[in-house]
Design an enzyme around this catalytic site. Structure first.
Site, PDB file in Angstrom:
ATOM      1  N   TYR A 222       0.835  -1.211   0.000  1.00  0.00           N
ATOM      2  CA  TYR A 222       0.000   0.000   0.000  1.00  0.00           C
ATOM      3  C   TYR A 222       0.863   1.251   0.000  1.00  0.00           C
ATOM      4  CZ  TYR A 222      -3.892   3.084   0.993  1.00  0.00           C
ATOM      5  OH  TYR A 222      -4.849   4.063   0.896  1.00  0.00           O
TER       6      TYR A 222
ATOM      7  N   PHE B  30      -7.429  20.132 -24.467  1.00  0.00           N
ATOM      8  CA  PHE B  30      -8.037  18.824 -24.700  1.00  0.00           C
ATOM      9  C   PHE B  30      -9.429  18.790 -24.053  1.00  0.00           C
ATOM     10  CE2 PHE B  30      -8.510  14.255 -23.586  1.00  0.00           C
ATOM     11  CZ  PHE B  30      -8.497  13.757 -24.865  1.00  0.00           C
ATOM     12  N   ASP B  31     -10.345  17.928 -24.557  1.00  0.00           N
ATOM     13  CA  ASP B  31     -11.736  18.027 -24.075  1.00  0.00           C
ATOM     14  C   ASP B  31     -11.897  17.751 -22.578  1.00  0.00           C
ATOM     15  OD1 ASP B  31     -11.236  15.472 -24.915  1.00  0.00           O
ATOM     16  OD2 ASP B  31     -12.919  15.324 -26.274  1.00  0.00           O
TER      17      ASP B  31
ATOM     18  N   ASP C 259       0.317  20.138 -20.555  1.00  0.00           N
ATOM     19  CA  ASP C 259      -0.494  18.934 -20.687  1.00  0.00           C
ATOM     20  C   ASP C 259       0.400  18.035 -21.532  1.00  0.00           C
ATOM     21  OD1 ASP C 259      -2.145  16.903 -21.458  1.00  0.00           O
ATOM     22  OD2 ASP C 259      -3.869  18.184 -21.912  1.00  0.00           O
TER      23      ASP C 259
ATOM     24  N   ALA D 219       0.752  14.748 -22.396  1.00  0.00           N
ATOM     25  CA  ALA D 219       0.428  13.391 -22.877  1.00  0.00           C
ATOM     26  C   ALA D 219       1.380  12.905 -23.978  1.00  0.00           C
ATOM     27  CB  ALA D 219      -1.016  13.350 -23.373  1.00  0.00           C
TER      28      ALA D 219
ATOM     29  N   LYS E 287      -0.661   7.559 -23.443  1.00  0.00           N
ATOM     30  CA  LYS E 287      -0.143   7.999 -24.744  1.00  0.00           C
ATOM     31  C   LYS E 287       1.349   7.675 -24.800  1.00  0.00           C
ATOM     32  CE  LYS E 287      -4.286   9.786 -24.631  1.00  0.00           C
ATOM     33  NZ  LYS E 287      -4.534  11.079 -24.065  1.00  0.00           N
TER      34      LYS E 287
ATOM     35  N   HIS F  72     -21.789  12.540 -28.913  1.00  0.00           N
ATOM     36  CA  HIS F  72     -21.132  11.690 -29.914  1.00  0.00           C
ATOM     37  C   HIS F  72     -20.924  10.256 -29.438  1.00  0.00           C
ATOM     38  CE1 HIS F  72     -18.031  13.498 -27.415  1.00  0.00           C
ATOM     39  NE2 HIS F  72     -17.210  12.512 -27.748  1.00  0.00           N
TER      40      HIS F  72
HETATM   41  C1  LIG Z   1      -5.755  11.731 -23.403  1.00  0.00           C
HETATM   42  C2  LIG Z   1      -5.470  13.111 -23.049  1.00  0.00           C
HETATM   43  C3  LIG Z   1      -5.867  13.641 -21.812  1.00  0.00           C
HETATM   44  C4  LIG Z   1      -6.688  12.869 -20.808  1.00  0.00           C
HETATM   45  O1  LIG Z   1      -6.046  11.719 -20.407  1.00  0.00           O
HETATM   46  P1  LIG Z   1      -6.806  10.364 -20.042  1.00  0.00           P
HETATM   47  O2  LIG Z   1      -5.690   9.447 -19.679  1.00  0.00           O
HETATM   48  O3  LIG Z   1      -7.584   9.924 -21.242  1.00  0.00           O
HETATM   49  O4  LIG Z   1      -7.694  10.655 -18.885  1.00  0.00           O
HETATM   50  C5  LIG Z   1      -5.536  14.956 -21.542  1.00  0.00           C
HETATM   51  N1  LIG Z   1      -4.856  15.710 -22.430  1.00  0.00           N
HETATM   52  C6  LIG Z   1      -4.463  15.224 -23.618  1.00  0.00           C
HETATM   53  C7  LIG Z   1      -3.704  16.097 -24.564  1.00  0.00           C
HETATM   54  C8  LIG Z   1      -4.759  13.924 -23.980  1.00  0.00           C
HETATM   55  O5  LIG Z   1      -4.397  13.467 -25.172  1.00  0.00           O
END
Ligand SMILES: *Cc1c(COP(=O)(O)O)cnc(C)c1O
Length: 460
Positions: free
Chosen positions: A72, A124-125, A215, A217, A258, A450
């Site tokens: 843990y 990002f969304d 961000d 990713a 990613k 969507h």
């Molecule tokens: C995928 C992504 C996120 C969110 O990450 P999740 O692992 O899907 O929750 C945030 N910002 C960008 C640019 C992404 O491609």
């Protein structure tokens, strides 16, 4: 003769794919109400829905799954990950989270308040969702070139410094808790941000007392583009570039699904101790204790190893160049795409592809369904269905671009698959004049329609 490029890995485990007939696909897509999210994965031959969590792990990552320490607190897998993050990103504080949006939830809980504004490059969304959920506002400052699919620009993810400074002048610093630099910029097509732009955005942020945050990713793919496209970085290693990129920000949220090539995971890195302490409290509430953050020990280990592999030049070359190869093949067949191709996906311009389908009948979705019928390939609509309705008037919002996104999973498909995808689109391109009818909505959810929308073919 110069030896051609070849992947720096071979395949040990294979996952069989079923090659369906057109008749089967006609039936399945009708049963799925023409929404590709409703298809079962076995009904898909080549799945380009997303590059998130869909990569193939290496034998070293699978070994980490077995070596996972499920304690843990204080598990050895956590320390493996911490050491890699220190070494690669040179950030003093780190928190694991179960995925990228969880990292956003934790960090934004510590930073964002009602009526704040958060400038950045096409958030990002989920990022935008987490900002708006806190009754704050995301302000897009991406350069205008990003919206012209046919115009070449090496760094279409760049932030327009003038637009950014306008935001900094309009709002007081205490209303701007952070500025988000998305590397690469997903929403504009996996388009990179240049080192020069990162440096200048960071300097502008510092001048106005705003915290620059990545961000992150697809930070490694972004570093590959800097190395191959930006003057002065040709001879720098990916890891040197990554370190320099992170030296300009005070923190980052990461979706490890990613560029860390794992099926689940995320993290936050920070420079400031008091912010780390504040975020730690939210991490414990939402994600789990500080040394696992919603992940199993084995996931932390696979993620640590994935970060090492994901920042190797040879791997990144095979990755980004495979995406570029799909782009080149499509251009050979005259299929209109966003140029240059991004790091993780090719975007087909559906407005130019299907001009005879009225925009009210969802051009990009029509193309996505055609591609599935033609070859069992699943892409995703980035167009009117995704843009949803105006919340006040309930009218459809028609975005500037109607795109079909073909996201390429990491280390999963061969170049034969890529050629197959391109040929399927070329066949549709040949008969595009005959495609004049799209779809009508029969059922939709009030938001994020969507995912669950149901459609029927328009008959005229
Ligand atoms: C995928 C992504 C996120 C969110 O990450 P999740 O692992 O899907 O929750 C945030 N910002 C960008 C640019 C992404 O491609």
């Amino acid at each position: 003769m110069e030896l051609p490029f070849a992947e720096p890995y071979k395949i040990k485990v294979v996952e069989p794919l079923y090659r369906s007939s057109r008749e089967e696909r006609e039936k399945w897509i009708r049963e799925a109400k023409y929404n590709l999210f409703n298809l079962k994965s076995e009904q898909v031959f080549i799945d380009l829905l997303t590059d998130s969590g869909t990569g193939a792990m290496s034998q070293y990552q699978w070994s980490e799954i077995m070596l996972g320490d499920e304690s843990y607190a204080g598990s050895s897998s956590f320390f493996k990950l911490r050491d890699v993050i220190y070494e690669l990103l040179d950030m003093p504080y780190f928190l694991p989270t179960h995925q990228g949006r969880a990292a956003e939830n934790v960090l934004f809980s510590a930073l964002i308040k009602e009526n704040d504004v958060v400038p950045g490059n096409s958030h990002f969304d989920t990022t935008k969702g987490h900002i708006e959920y806190r009754r704050a506002r995301a302000i897009d400052c991406t350069i205008d070139e990003a919206c012209n699919t046919a115009e070449y620009h090496p760094f279409k993810g760049n932030i327009d410094l003038q637009k950014l400074e306008d935001v900094f002048k309009k709002y007081p610093a205490e209303k701007i808790p952070l500025c988000i630099i998305t590397v690469t910029c997903n929403t504009s097509g996996g388009q990179p941000v240049s080192m020069e732009n990162i440096r200048e955005v960071s300097a502008l942020c510092r001048k106005y007392g705003v915290m620059p945050v990545f961000d992150a990713a697809r930070f490694a793919e972004n570093a590959y583009f800097i190395k191959t496209r930006e003057k002065g970085f040709e001879n720098k290693s990916i890891r040197e570039i990554v370190k320099e990129m992170f030296s300009y920000v005070d923190g980052a949220t990461m979706s490890s699904k990613k560029d860390a090539i794992v099926n689940i995971g995320g993290f936050i890195v920070l420079r400031d101790k008091s912010l780390f302490e504040k975020a730690s409290m939210f991490n414990i509430m939402y994600e789990g204790y500080l040394t696992y953050g919603g992940l199993a020990g084995r996931d932390l280990g696979a993620l640590a190893q994935g970060l090492r592999e994901g920042t190797e030049y040879d791997y990144l070359e095979s990755r980004v160049e495979q995406v570029a190869y799909l782009g080149r093949k499509l251009q050979e067949y005259n299929v209109p795409i966003q140029v240059p191709t991004g790091g993780h996906a090719v975007f087909v311009d559906a407005k130019k592809f299907l001009p005879h389908v009225p925009k009210e009948e969802y051009q990009a979705q029509t193309l996505a369904v055609e591609l599935y019928l033609e070859g069992g390939v699943r892409g995703v609509e980035i167009g009117t269905l995704l843009a949803d309705r105006n919340p006040v008037t309930r009218e459809n919002r028609y975005p500037r671009l109607e795109l079909l996104r073909l996201a390429i999973p990491r280390r999963v498909y061969t170049d034969n698959h890529i050629e197959y995808i391109a040929a399927a689109l070329a066949n549709i391109w040949e008969r595009r004049e005959k495609i004049t009818k799209g779809f009508r909505i029969t059922h939709e959810a009030p938001i994020m329609r969507h995912f669950t929308v149901e459609l029927e073919r328009v008959e005229r």
